[in-house]
Design a protein around this motif. Structure first.
Motif: not given
Length: 346
Positions: A182-183, A212-218, A179, A175-176
């Motif tokens: 995406s950032q 998981s992170y990309m689906r949620e936040h990007a 991050w 997830r990091t």
């Protein structure tokens, strides 16, 4: 002034004369805390036999034989990990540790299991970095039956008989990495995860959490199917060159395993303008990754601590030797380090 005597030392340490004599002459065991108290007193009063006492302290420590089975002797990262283990063992204060570090270049489960069993013939405990496979689990089961605990290092295993695991939180690592992509990407586009093997649990978990992170936040980014490199730089080079040709909107690459040197070689062949559009996140901090960070080609390296990980590993192994009959699994999660081009040490 007369130099301090053995009687003076026993009085200063608050122990019997016979205890001091046992330690000085090595004629019996002395509790470790008592040894430390005698040494402190000897240093304080200037006892002439301080050097002999220190030697006796080492002889009085438990002696352990620890084996470490690594992979891919040609990879600098594994050499760094091996060096970190031998350094940590040499500095360990509460035991005299004889280390046996071996590399298995044949990554087949048959070769790993055979080497593991052979090392277990002359070890009090073993640690292993390997892909998960039933043959490896079977070898661990047999070693456990012989009283030799096996600890999974860096990447966990499914073997029910493994005695412990020392590694990082791979869910957080994935997830990091997402991050960072995406950032820091200039704009949304294509993102590709590379993985060495799905049988390395650390990589598979990081791959899942990255998605998981990309689906949620990007959601504006398109995450491609994960591509296998089989831990080979040449494969990673060919894959990245193809991606560059086929994906004009490529914005990120998560190098989740071996192959960073191949990726960097392909990256250096690109015009600077294209380099600036692609964010590379890796889990390596070997010489090639360090160079890539210094050049600004790698956005971030999420790496295992070269100092903390080996120290925790040795503590777990020694603890398990003392409690061989326990059925519980000991786990140590060590925070991973985040290195960027601005924080890389030179």
């Amino acid at each position: 002034m007369n130099r301090p005597t053995i009687a003076d030392l026993s009085k200063a340490a608050g122990v019997s004369l016979s205890t001091v004599n046992r330690l000085l002459h090595g004629t019996g065991s002395v509790r470790q805390e008592t040894v430390d108290r005698i040494l402190d007193a000897a240093d304080e009063i200037g006892f002439y036999g301080l050097g002999s006492l220190r030697a006796r302290k080492r002889e009085n420590l438990p002696h352990r034989r620890l084996g470490f089975l690594m992979q891919q002797s040609h990879r600098p990262l594994y050499q760094m990990w091996a060096e970190g283990i031998t350094d940590a063992a040499a500095r360990y204060a509460d035991a005299v540790i004889e280390t046996n570090v071996q590399f298995e270049d044949d990554l087949s489960p048959e070769a790993v299991a055979t080497n593991l069993m052979k090392m277990g013939e002359n070890a009090d405990a073993l640690a292993i970095i390997t892909a998960d496979h039933p043959l490896v689990s079977q070898a661990i089961d047999e070693l456990r039956a012989r009283g030799v605990p096996v600890v999974a290092y860096v990447t966990d295993l499914s073997a029910a008989s493994r005695a412990g695991f020392v590694g990082t939180d791979n869910w957080k690592a994935g997830r990091t990495a997402a991050w960072f992509v995406s950032q820091t990407a200039t704009e949304p586009g294509r993102v590709v995860p590379l993985i060495g093997s799905h049988r390395y649990q650390c990589q598979d978990i990081s791959d899942a959490s990255f998605r998981s992170y990309m689906r949620e936040h990007a959601p504006d980014f398109q995450v491609a199917e994960t591509i296998l490199t089989h831990e080979e730089p040449e494969n990673a080079y060919s894959i990245f060159r193809r991606l560059i040709d086929e994906e004009p909107d490529l914005r990120g690459l998560f190098v989740n395993g071996g192959g960073i040197s191949g990726v960097l070689r392909a990256m250096r062949e690109l015009p600077i303008e294209r380099q600036r559009d692609i964010r590379i996140i890796c889990r390596d901090i070997g010489p090639e990754a360090r160079k890539g960070l210094t050049e600004g080609l790698i956005t971030a390296a999420l790496c295992h601590s070269i100092e903390k990980m080996p120290r925790q590993l040795i503590e777990v192994m020694l603890h398990l030797v003392e409690r061989r009959n326990t059925a519980s699994i000991e786990q140590r999660i060590v925070p991973f380090e985040i290195i960027t081009p601005e924080s890389i040490w030179t």
